[in-house]
Design a protein around this motif. Structure first.
Motif, short mmCIF file in Angstrom:
data_model
loop_
_atom_site.label_atom_id
_atom_site.label_comp_id
_atom_site.label_asym_id
_atom_site.label_seq_id
_atom_site.Cartn_x
_atom_site.Cartn_y
_atom_site.Cartn_z
N TYR A 238 0.72 -1.13 0.01
CA TYR A 238 -0.04 -0.12 -0.03
C TYR A 238 0.87 1.03 0.09
N GLU A 239 2.02 1.30 0.63
CA GLU A 239 2.84 2.38 0.81
C GLU A 239 3.44 2.71 -0.57
N GLN A 240 3.86 1.56 -1.40
CA GLN A 240 4.32 1.64 -2.81
C GLN A 240 3.17 2.20 -3.55
N SER A 241 2.11 1.78 -3.32
CA SER A 241 0.96 2.18 -4.23
C SER A 241 0.33 3.67 -4.19
N ALA A 242 0.75 4.25 -3.15
CA ALA A 242 0.13 5.86 -2.95
C ALA A 242 0.53 6.68 -4.34
N ALA A 243 1.65 6.52 -4.72
CA ALA A 243 2.20 7.54 -5.92
C ALA A 243 1.52 6.86 -7.09
N ASN A 244 1.29 5.54 -7.41
CA ASN A 244 0.47 5.14 -8.22
C ASN A 244 -0.91 5.72 -8.23
N PHE A 245 -1.60 5.67 -7.14
CA PHE A 245 -2.84 6.32 -6.93
C PHE A 245 -2.91 7.55 -7.37
N ALA A 246 -1.99 8.42 -6.94
CA ALA A 246 -2.03 9.86 -7.49
C ALA A 246 -2.02 9.85 -8.90
N ARG A 247 -1.11 9.01 -9.74
CA ARG A 247 -1.10 9.03 -10.84
C ARG A 247 -2.46 8.47 -11.68
#
Length: 311
Positions: A238-247
């Motif tokens: 989940y911590e890795q995915s936050a930037a992808n969520f923003a994208r």
């Protein structure tokens, strides 16, 4: 680009596949999946090939064992071994360039078919309906039941392992590359975005793009997700995915605004001291003695609090 090493099965050179099954892996051992799929070889008569990508595992022992599996396979199989990791999106794009079939099935290495005619069912769908995109579904039928995976089982049962009738209500949302059929011309017009790094959202974002031009079909050809995670491992993802969520927000604000994960993140964003809330949710989710349902809720809250920084 990495210099790849390729090994082919005896049936590979002469096969003329209709369907290419694309299987990426990193540090997982895909042997059990390959053996399961190879059991369907007599019924498929060369119409289905497997293309397997080792995305930089760097394990010589595993590579040697897989070479033996490929050499003994009855299905047409190509094993591609990369010396270094290229990432989830780029790895799948590389698999696509190696596929010879007109239609591709992306299948993760930690999946197990839930029916003995799994590949036959997919091939029949391709021949009968020729769908642009189709998702077969997840299940937990064969997944491990160890206590350390109980929270992930609860989360998956609630949000991922859904019946086909539910998935059809928001077709672009329930698309994962672990059991995903894509026609070649569709993928050539819309490949995975290599700008996504780490874990998460690259497959959903791809489906958002594709769904604007093509119907996304949901069918009942499920496979079990065997690779359940501990709470600690899910938190790292989940911590890795936050930037992808923003994208995803940046690329598809109209679609993502309808998702509960986005609405929850927006609400948390307005809370003073949301960092404290995130810490409390994290601690709650990690407490082994608490009920699984409450820990699963805390983990969802932790993810929403992480995503609050991206909205």
């Amino acid at each position: 680009m990495n210099r790849a090493r390729m090994i082919d099965s005896p049936a590979y050179a002469t096969a003329r596949p209709t369907l290419s099954v694309l299987i990426p892996f990193l540090r997982d051992d895909p042997t059990a999946l390959l053996q399961c799929l190879d059991g369907e070889a007599p019924a498929l008569e060369g119409a289905v090939e497997l293309v397997v990508l080792d995305d930089g595992t760097g394990d010589a022992t595993l590579t040697t064992a897989l070479m033996g599996e490929v050499g003994a396979a009855r299905l047409p199989v190509r094993l591609i071994t990369l010396p270094t990791n290229e990432g989830r999106s780029q790895g799948r794009n590389r698999l696509a360039t190696a596929a010879r079939g007109r239609t591709w099935l992306f299948l993760d290495s930690d999946m197990r078919p839930d029916r003995p005619d799994f590949l036959q069912a997919w091939l029949a769908l391709v021949r009968q309906d020729d769908p642009a995109v189709a998702f077969g579904g997840f299940s937990l039928l064969q997944a491990p039941t160890d206590g350390q995976f109980a929270v992930h089982r609860a989360l998956a049962a609630r949000s991922e392992c859904l019946p086909v009738e539910v998935r059809r209500l928001t077709p672009e949302k329930y698309v994962y590359t672990s059991n995903l059929l894509v026609r070649r011309d569709v993928f050539e017009s819309e490949a995975f975005d290599p700008g996504f790094t780490g874990w998460g959202w690259e497959d959903v974002e791809w489906a958002m793009r594709v769904s604007r031009a093509h119907p996304v079909l949901h069918v009942d050809i499920p496979a079990t997700h065997m690779g359940l995670d501990t709470v600690e491992s899910l938190m790292r993802k989940y911590e890795q995915s936050a930037a992808n969520f923003a994208r995803v927000i940046d690329k598809h604000p109209d679609i993502i605004a309808t998702y509960p994960s986005y609405r929850a993140a927006r609400k948390i964003r307005s809370i003073p001291g949301r960092g404290v809330l995130r810490g409390m949710a994290r601690a709650w989710a990690l407490r082994d003695g608490l009920p699984v349902a409450s820990r699963a809720f805390a983990l969802r809250l932790y993810r929403a609090a992480l995503y609050a920084e991206a909205v």
